[in-house]
Design an enzyme around this catalytic site. Structure first.
Site, PDB file in Angstrom:
ATOM      1  N   SER A 192      -1.182   2.973   3.291  1.00  0.00           N
ATOM      2  CA  SER A 192      -1.914   2.338   2.182  1.00  0.00           C
ATOM      3  C   SER A 192      -2.033   0.825   2.316  1.00  0.00           C
ATOM      4  O   SER A 192      -2.604   0.177   1.433  1.00  0.00           O
ATOM      5  CB  SER A 192      -1.236   2.687   0.853  1.00  0.00           C
ATOM      6  OG  SER A 192       0.110   2.330   0.866  1.00  0.00           O
TER       7      SER A 192
ATOM      8  N   THR B  23      -0.430  -0.108  -3.141  1.00  0.00           N
ATOM      9  CA  THR B  23      -0.530  -1.513  -2.742  1.00  0.00           C
ATOM     10  C   THR B  23       0.853  -2.149  -2.672  1.00  0.00           C
ATOM     11  O   THR B  23       1.681  -1.897  -3.536  1.00  0.00           O
ATOM     12  CB  THR B  23      -1.333  -2.271  -3.820  1.00  0.00           C
ATOM     13  OG1 THR B  23      -2.602  -1.660  -3.918  1.00  0.00           O
ATOM     14  CG2 THR B  23      -1.456  -3.744  -3.505  1.00  0.00           C
TER      15      THR B  23
ATOM     16  N   THR C  72      -3.540  -4.502   0.512  1.00  0.00           N
ATOM     17  CA  THR C  72      -3.801  -3.061   0.432  1.00  0.00           C
ATOM     18  C   THR C  72      -4.999  -2.677   1.296  1.00  0.00           C
ATOM     19  O   THR C  72      -5.898  -3.503   1.522  1.00  0.00           O
ATOM     20  CB  THR C  72      -4.107  -2.665  -1.031  1.00  0.00           C
ATOM     21  OG1 THR C  72      -4.231  -1.249  -1.118  1.00  0.00           O
ATOM     22  CG2 THR C  72      -5.394  -3.293  -1.550  1.00  0.00           C
TER      23      THR C  72
ATOM     24  N   ARG D  64     -16.442  -1.357  -0.858  1.00  0.00           N
ATOM     25  CA  ARG D  64     -15.671  -1.478  -2.110  1.00  0.00           C
ATOM     26  C   ARG D  64     -14.517  -2.474  -1.946  1.00  0.00           C
ATOM     27  O   ARG D  64     -13.783  -2.464  -0.975  1.00  0.00           O
ATOM     28  CB  ARG D  64     -15.118  -0.105  -2.479  1.00  0.00           C
ATOM     29  CG  ARG D  64     -14.311  -0.075  -3.788  1.00  0.00           C
ATOM     30  CD  ARG D  64     -12.824  -0.055  -3.534  1.00  0.00           C
ATOM     31  NE  ARG D  64     -12.055   0.194  -4.760  1.00  0.00           N
ATOM     32  CZ  ARG D  64     -10.742   0.017  -4.846  1.00  0.00           C
ATOM     33  NH1 ARG D  64     -10.055  -0.403  -3.802  1.00  0.00           N
ATOM     34  NH2 ARG D  64     -10.105   0.263  -5.967  1.00  0.00           N
ATOM     35  N   VAL D  65     -14.397  -3.364  -2.904  1.00  0.00           N
ATOM     36  CA  VAL D  65     -13.242  -4.273  -2.978  1.00  0.00           C
ATOM     37  C   VAL D  65     -12.531  -3.967  -4.283  1.00  0.00           C
ATOM     38  O   VAL D  65     -13.169  -3.801  -5.326  1.00  0.00           O
ATOM     39  CB  VAL D  65     -13.704  -5.746  -2.936  1.00  0.00           C
ATOM     40  CG1 VAL D  65     -12.542  -6.688  -3.207  1.00  0.00           C
ATOM     41  CG2 VAL D  65     -14.329  -6.068  -1.578  1.00  0.00           C
ATOM     42  N   GLY D  66     -11.203  -3.872  -4.226  1.00  0.00           N
ATOM     43  CA  GLY D  66     -10.432  -3.519  -5.422  1.00  0.00           C
ATOM     44  C   GLY D  66      -9.897  -4.731  -6.146  1.00  0.00           C
ATOM     45  O   GLY D  66     -10.399  -5.850  -6.010  1.00  0.00           O
ATOM     46  N   ASP D  67      -8.845  -4.503  -6.904  1.00  0.00           N
ATOM     47  CA  ASP D  67      -8.242  -5.562  -7.720  1.00  0.00           C
ATOM     48  C   ASP D  67      -7.368  -6.518  -6.910  1.00  0.00           C
ATOM     49  O   ASP D  67      -7.144  -7.661  -7.315  1.00  0.00           O
ATOM     50  CB  ASP D  67      -7.381  -4.951  -8.839  1.00  0.00           C
ATOM     51  CG  ASP D  67      -6.263  -4.070  -8.281  1.00  0.00           C
ATOM     52  OD1 ASP D  67      -6.473  -3.422  -7.229  1.00  0.00           O
ATOM     53  OD2 ASP D  67      -5.171  -4.040  -8.879  1.00  0.00           O
TER      54      ASP D  67
ATOM     55  N   THR E 261      -0.107  -2.762  -8.898  1.00  0.00           N
ATOM     56  CA  THR E 261      -0.510  -1.664  -8.034  1.00  0.00           C
ATOM     57  C   THR E 261      -1.044  -0.553  -8.923  1.00  0.00           C
ATOM     58  O   THR E 261      -0.645  -0.440 -10.079  1.00  0.00           O
ATOM     59  CB  THR E 261       0.662  -1.173  -7.160  1.00  0.00           C
ATOM     60  OG1 THR E 261       0.229  -0.077  -6.347  1.00  0.00           O
ATOM     61  CG2 THR E 261       1.861  -0.732  -7.992  1.00  0.00           C
ATOM     62  N   GLY E 262      -1.960   0.247  -8.378  1.00  0.00           N
ATOM     63  CA  GLY E 262      -2.524   1.331  -9.178  1.00  0.00           C
ATOM     64  C   GLY E 262      -4.034   1.366  -9.041  1.00  0.00           C
ATOM     65  O   GLY E 262      -4.588   0.856  -8.059  1.00  0.00           O
ATOM     66  N   ASN E 263      -4.673   1.944 -10.022  1.00  0.00           N
ATOM     67  CA  ASN E 263      -6.124   2.134  -9.988  1.00  0.00           C
ATOM     68  C   ASN E 263      -6.851   0.800 -10.190  1.00  0.00           C
ATOM     69  O   ASN E 263      -7.103   0.353 -11.298  1.00  0.00           O
ATOM     70  CB  ASN E 263      -6.527   3.129 -11.083  1.00  0.00           C
ATOM     71  CG  ASN E 263      -8.001   3.436 -11.055  1.00  0.00           C
ATOM     72  OD1 ASN E 263      -8.829   2.576 -10.738  1.00  0.00           O
ATOM     73  ND2 ASN E 263      -8.345   4.662 -11.383  1.00  0.00           N
ATOM     74  N   GLY E 264      -7.182   0.166  -9.060  1.00  0.00           N
ATOM     75  CA  GLY E 264      -7.716  -1.193  -9.104  1.00  0.00           C
ATOM     76  C   GLY E 264      -9.075  -1.309  -9.746  1.00  0.00           C
ATOM     77  O   GLY E 264      -9.411  -2.349 -10.323  1.00  0.00           O
TER      78      GLY E 264
HETATM   79  N1  GLY Z   1      -4.842  -1.438  -6.422  1.00  0.00           N
HETATM   80  C1  GLY Z   1      -5.468  -1.450  -5.187  1.00  0.00           C
HETATM   81  C2  GLY Z   1      -6.846  -0.953  -5.168  1.00  0.00           C
HETATM   82  O1  GLY Z   1      -7.274  -0.275  -6.091  1.00  0.00           O
HETATM   83  O2  GLY Z   1      -7.524  -1.205  -4.219  1.00  0.00           O
END
Ligand code: GLY
Length: 307
Positions: free
Chosen positions: A74, A174, A192, A202-205, A225-228
């Site tokens: 990850s 992450t 991450t 796609r770019v996350g949080d 960490t989690g659903n970015g």
């Molecule tokens: N938290 C990392 C991501 O969603 O990419």
């Protein structure tokens, strides 16, 4: 500025977020990291902090540990790829004494994304670089372009593609880290490979300041960490630091920040770690998944769990 009323509303009742205050004595230097693999990352960060080094060196070194581990699917090298089989990474580092940050999004073919983020912080006036242009920037500073897809990650991706009932997205873990050095300076960072099988680009949080990580040298820091995709709509690490500024403990600040996500009706996995200027640790999570995190200071070196 958060009013006292908002602060009390955020921290008074937090049934949706499980939180864990940490019982051993707080002290600096110290470091806190997300997930089980945070313990190995903390060991490298502690090598720097224990020798009197800076929190920014500690966070870079600690996060490099996770990024370079091919077994870690990850983060960094060995991370699970996007839907087309390419590994792309997001990373960010924020340094308290300058209140400065550097970040990379959708970085390709470079093994230590947090180190490239640090170059953005230290060598440019910008805060974030993305994609192939971030890769080009990295190579100017001597980073080598290398394949990031390991045999293990490729096999998992091929299995996913073959599965007619495949899920589009998988969760991921992450590495987020906050360290305080002997001088009391704070650094926060995260890195991450993002959601497995994500849509290309796609770019996350994680590289977003105040979402993936945040610190204020007067207060402390937090990492996420989690659903970015959902978490970045709430700037949860900024909120956690601001709640600490208003007097919340790190654990209550994490829980209060996550409550804003659950209060809007989101049922996602989202976790925060935080540490204040005195070296007091805390963490919280929402969602079903257990959240292990790792703490290290002069008296503790352990993984704690929020169930
Ligand atoms: N938290 C990392 C991501 O969603 O990419």
């Amino acid at each position: 500025m958060i009013t006292r009323r908002e602060f009390l509303a955020a921290t008074a009742a937090v049934p949706a977020a499980a939180r864990l205050p940490i019982s051993f004595l707080s002290s600096i230097p110290c470091v806190i990291s997300t997930w089980e693999f945070g313990k190995k990352a903390n060991a490298d960060a502690w090598g720097v902090l224990g020798a009197g080094g800076s929190a920014i060196d500690a966070v870079e070194k600690g996060i490099n540990n996770a990024e370079l581990d091919p077994e870690n699917t990850s983060v960094g090298f060995g991370g699970l790829p996007d839907e087309d089989g390419e590994v792309t990474n997001d990373a960010m580092i924020m340094w308290g004494p300058k209140h400065a940050a550097g970040a990379v999004g959708c970085l390709k073919r470079i093994k230590r994304p947090i180190s490239v983020a640090r170059k953005v912080l230290e060598k440019t006036k910008h805060t974030m670089l993305v994609g192939d242009d971030a890769t080009r920037f990295a190579t100017k500073f001597g980073f080598k372009e290398e394949p990031l897809l390991t045999e293990k990650a490729r096999r998992i991706w091929e299995e996913w593609k073959k599965d007619p009932k495949r899920r589009d997205f998988w969760n991921h873990d992450t590495i987020g880290m906050v360290a305080i050095d002997r001088n009391g300076d704070v650094c926060a960072g995260c890195s991450t490979s993002g959601l497995a099988w994500k849509i290309r680009g796609r770019v996350g949080d994680s590289p977003i300041v105040g979402s993936g990580a945040y610190c204020d040298n007067d207060v402390g820091g937090a990492a996420a960490t989690g659903n970015g995709d959902v978490m970045m709509r709430f700037c949860p690490t900024l909120v956690a630091v601001e709640l600490m500024r208003e007097g919340a403990s790190p654990a209550d600040a994490c829980a209060g920040s996550l409550k804003r996500i659950s209060d809007k009706g989101y049922r996602v996995s989202a976790c925060l770690v935080a540490v204040d200027k005195k070296g007091e640790f805390g963490a919280a999570k929402i969602g079903e998944r257990e959240f292990p995190f790792a703490v290290r200071n002069a008296e503790a070196d352990e993984v704690r769990r929020i169930r």
